[in-house]
Design an enzyme around this catalytic site. Sequence first.
Site, PDB file in Angstrom:
ATOM      1  N   SER A  51       0.839  -1.208   0.000  1.00  0.00           N
ATOM      2  CA  SER A  51       0.000   0.000   0.000  1.00  0.00           C
ATOM      3  C   SER A  51       0.870   1.251   0.000  1.00  0.00           C
ATOM      4  CB  SER A  51      -0.940  -0.008   1.209  1.00  0.00           C
ATOM      5  OG  SER A  51      -0.223  -0.229   2.402  1.00  0.00           O
ATOM      6  N   GLU A  96       0.966   5.568   0.821  1.00  0.00           N
ATOM      7  CA  GLU A  96       0.333   6.708   1.493  1.00  0.00           C
ATOM      8  C   GLU A  96       0.639   7.998   0.729  1.00  0.00           C
ATOM      9  OE1 GLU A  96       0.450   6.847   5.783  1.00  0.00           O
ATOM     10  OE2 GLU A  96       0.998   8.970   5.688  1.00  0.00           O
ATOM     11  N   ASP A 123      -2.710  15.366  15.920  1.00  0.00           N
ATOM     12  CA  ASP A 123      -1.931  16.306  16.741  1.00  0.00           C
ATOM     13  C   ASP A 123      -2.445  17.705  16.475  1.00  0.00           C
ATOM     14  OD1 ASP A 123      -0.028  14.399  17.725  1.00  0.00           O
ATOM     15  OD2 ASP A 123       0.792  14.350  15.694  1.00  0.00           O
ATOM     16  N   PHE A 147      12.269  14.538   9.684  1.00  0.00           N
ATOM     17  CA  PHE A 147      11.283  13.488   9.927  1.00  0.00           C
ATOM     18  C   PHE A 147      11.503  12.802  11.263  1.00  0.00           C
ATOM     19  CE2 PHE A 147       9.787  12.529   5.375  1.00  0.00           C
ATOM     20  CZ  PHE A 147       9.213  13.774   5.357  1.00  0.00           C
ATOM     21  N   HIS A 178       3.609  -0.824   3.918  1.00  0.00           N
ATOM     22  CA  HIS A 178       2.910   0.436   3.626  1.00  0.00           C
ATOM     23  C   HIS A 178       3.990   1.492   3.398  1.00  0.00           C
ATOM     24  CE1 HIS A 178      -0.430   3.311   3.867  1.00  0.00           C
ATOM     25  NE2 HIS A 178       0.313   4.073   4.642  1.00  0.00           N
TER      26      HIS A 178
HETATM   27  P1  FAD Z   1      -3.922   7.741  20.269  1.00  0.00           P
HETATM   28  O1  FAD Z   1      -4.129   6.287  20.079  1.00  0.00           O
HETATM   29  O2  FAD Z   1      -5.083   8.559  20.720  1.00  0.00           O
HETATM   30  O3  FAD Z   1      -2.699   7.920  21.279  1.00  0.00           O
HETATM   31  C1  FAD Z   1      -2.125   9.200  21.532  1.00  0.00           C
HETATM   32  C2  FAD Z   1      -1.456   9.181  22.904  1.00  0.00           C
HETATM   33  O4  FAD Z   1      -2.464   9.094  23.919  1.00  0.00           O
HETATM   34  C3  FAD Z   1      -0.528   7.982  23.131  1.00  0.00           C
HETATM   35  O5  FAD Z   1       0.543   8.422  23.913  1.00  0.00           O
HETATM   36  C4  FAD Z   1      -1.406   7.007  23.908  1.00  0.00           C
HETATM   37  O6  FAD Z   1      -0.643   6.105  24.700  1.00  0.00           O
HETATM   38  C5  FAD Z   1      -2.231   7.957  24.751  1.00  0.00           C
HETATM   39  N1  FAD Z   1      -3.545   7.425  25.122  1.00  0.00           N
HETATM   40  C6  FAD Z   1      -4.382   6.704  24.350  1.00  0.00           C
HETATM   41  N2  FAD Z   1      -5.519   6.424  25.035  1.00  0.00           N
HETATM   42  C7  FAD Z   1      -5.392   7.009  26.252  1.00  0.00           C
HETATM   43  C8  FAD Z   1      -6.227   7.094  27.401  1.00  0.00           C
HETATM   44  N3  FAD Z   1      -7.441   6.516  27.432  1.00  0.00           N
HETATM   45  N4  FAD Z   1      -5.776   7.785  28.485  1.00  0.00           N
HETATM   46  C9  FAD Z   1      -4.559   8.384  28.471  1.00  0.00           C
HETATM   47  N5  FAD Z   1      -3.711   8.325  27.415  1.00  0.00           N
HETATM   48  C10 FAD Z   1      -4.124   7.650  26.321  1.00  0.00           C
HETATM   49  N6  FAD Z   1      -1.749  12.664  12.012  1.00  0.00           N
HETATM   50  C11 FAD Z   1      -2.561  13.524  11.340  1.00  0.00           C
HETATM   51  O7  FAD Z   1      -2.857  14.625  11.841  1.00  0.00           O
HETATM   52  N7  FAD Z   1      -3.084  13.210  10.101  1.00  0.00           N
HETATM   53  C12 FAD Z   1      -2.816  12.008   9.501  1.00  0.00           C
HETATM   54  O8  FAD Z   1      -3.292  11.738   8.412  1.00  0.00           O
HETATM   55  C13 FAD Z   1      -1.969  11.075  10.195  1.00  0.00           C
HETATM   56  N8  FAD Z   1      -1.697   9.858   9.668  1.00  0.00           N
HETATM   57  C14 FAD Z   1      -0.955   8.946  10.384  1.00  0.00           C
HETATM   58  C15 FAD Z   1      -0.765   7.656   9.855  1.00  0.00           C
HETATM   59  C16 FAD Z   1      -0.022   6.709  10.558  1.00  0.00           C
HETATM   60  C17 FAD Z   1       0.147   5.318   9.974  1.00  0.00           C
HETATM   61  C18 FAD Z   1       0.554   7.058  11.820  1.00  0.00           C
HETATM   62  C19 FAD Z   1       1.374   6.044  12.573  1.00  0.00           C
HETATM   63  C20 FAD Z   1       0.376   8.322  12.351  1.00  0.00           C
HETATM   64  C21 FAD Z   1      -0.392   9.282  11.642  1.00  0.00           C
HETATM   65  N9  FAD Z   1      -0.633  10.567  12.155  1.00  0.00           N
HETATM   66  C22 FAD Z   1      -1.442  11.454  11.473  1.00  0.00           C
HETATM   67  C23 FAD Z   1      -0.012  10.994  13.411  1.00  0.00           C
HETATM   68  C24 FAD Z   1      -0.889  10.684  14.627  1.00  0.00           C
HETATM   69  O9  FAD Z   1      -2.105  11.412  14.551  1.00  0.00           O
HETATM   70  C25 FAD Z   1      -0.084  11.107  15.857  1.00  0.00           C
HETATM   71  O10 FAD Z   1       0.981  10.210  16.074  1.00  0.00           O
HETATM   72  C26 FAD Z   1      -0.884  11.326  17.109  1.00  0.00           C
HETATM   73  O11 FAD Z   1      -0.044  11.992  18.080  1.00  0.00           O
HETATM   74  C27 FAD Z   1      -1.303  10.047  17.780  1.00  0.00           C
HETATM   75  O12 FAD Z   1      -2.186   9.366  17.054  1.00  0.00           O
HETATM   76  P2  FAD Z   1      -2.735   7.938  17.572  1.00  0.00           P
HETATM   77  O13 FAD Z   1      -3.794   7.569  16.636  1.00  0.00           O
HETATM   78  O14 FAD Z   1      -1.632   7.004  17.861  1.00  0.00           O
HETATM   79  O15 FAD Z   1      -3.395   8.457  18.984  1.00  0.00           O
END
Ligand code: FAD
Length: 292
Positions: free
Chosen positions: A15, A17, A109, A215, A270
Amino acid sequence: MARIRDLLAVQRTVSFEFFPPKTDQARAHLDEVMTELSVHHPDFVSVTYGAGGSDRQQTVETVTHLQAEHQVPTMPHLTCVGHRVSEIDALLDSYAAAGVESILALGGDVPLDATDVPTGDFRFAADLVAHLKADGRFSIGVAAHPEGHPRSPNSREDRQRLADKLNEADFAITQFFFNIDDYLSMMNDLADLGCDKPVIPGVIPLTNSNQVTRFADMAGATIPSELIERIAAAAIKGGSPTASEVLKLGIEVAVDLSQGLLDAGAPGLHFYTLNRAKATKAVLSSLAVPAE
Ligand code: FAD
């Protein structure tokens, strides 16, 4: 077309991105990139989602375009940041109408310079996963961070949160990384926590020297000292390393990593393409087909 959950059940996936292009010229370029990369028969592509503003609509347009014009299953990224439930539901309706069947649910973020991002109804990716699961129309992916999420207080908690989130979803895609052991130890930790969902490793072929540090800072990824030393060595030989020297090194590193991942049984690859075809094509062309 095909849900990513169903694809992963029967095969390894390849895939790509992309980020949503902003101008007509950039849109035409992405079409060319997609056409070039289609020789590698992608199982799906994904499109990133900005933190706010007009970028967000561009994701919807890009997803709809790629899916319709290139006939490739296209997965939008979707983040919690600043979204009300009603906005998420409107987006899901437009994606369903465009034939989208998989969504990558992310925390997102808040940009450092953002001052006007409204409060949203979802805080963590897991909240979005629960909403998507209740909706029922999409296969659900989540993000995984092999080196740990930069905001996590410790790796034990990070892995537990990932396992909990992933157990409710169908698959994960990782942040890019360069040391295969980071991926393998994350997979062992997940297995120990009772999570056996597929985790597709994210691979980035670094194509210029500025990207190396930029990065790494952005993603909390460690650039291997070997790569830094090889770029430095090329610089010592001939002043600053040429673009083609760095491209060659970036491709070599990505080929070694990708082949190692396939040999170790990763469920797919990916590629973070940065909307360019050359490096990703070179990596895919160099891979030996792994034994299943
Ligand atoms: P979460 O799973 O919400 O985790 C974020 C933090 O919160 C972690 O430290 C986790 O341990 C903590 N956490 C989770 N649940 C809880 C809870 N219940 N209580 C307390 N702490 C908790 N960003 C963009 O803006 N746009 C994009 O298109 C994008 N694409 C991405 C694609 C991939 C494959 C990856 C790996 C990242 C991408 N990101 C993107 C970045 C991502 O949004 C950031 O890394 C963001 O900081 C965390 O996303 P997450 O989904 O891991 O968040």
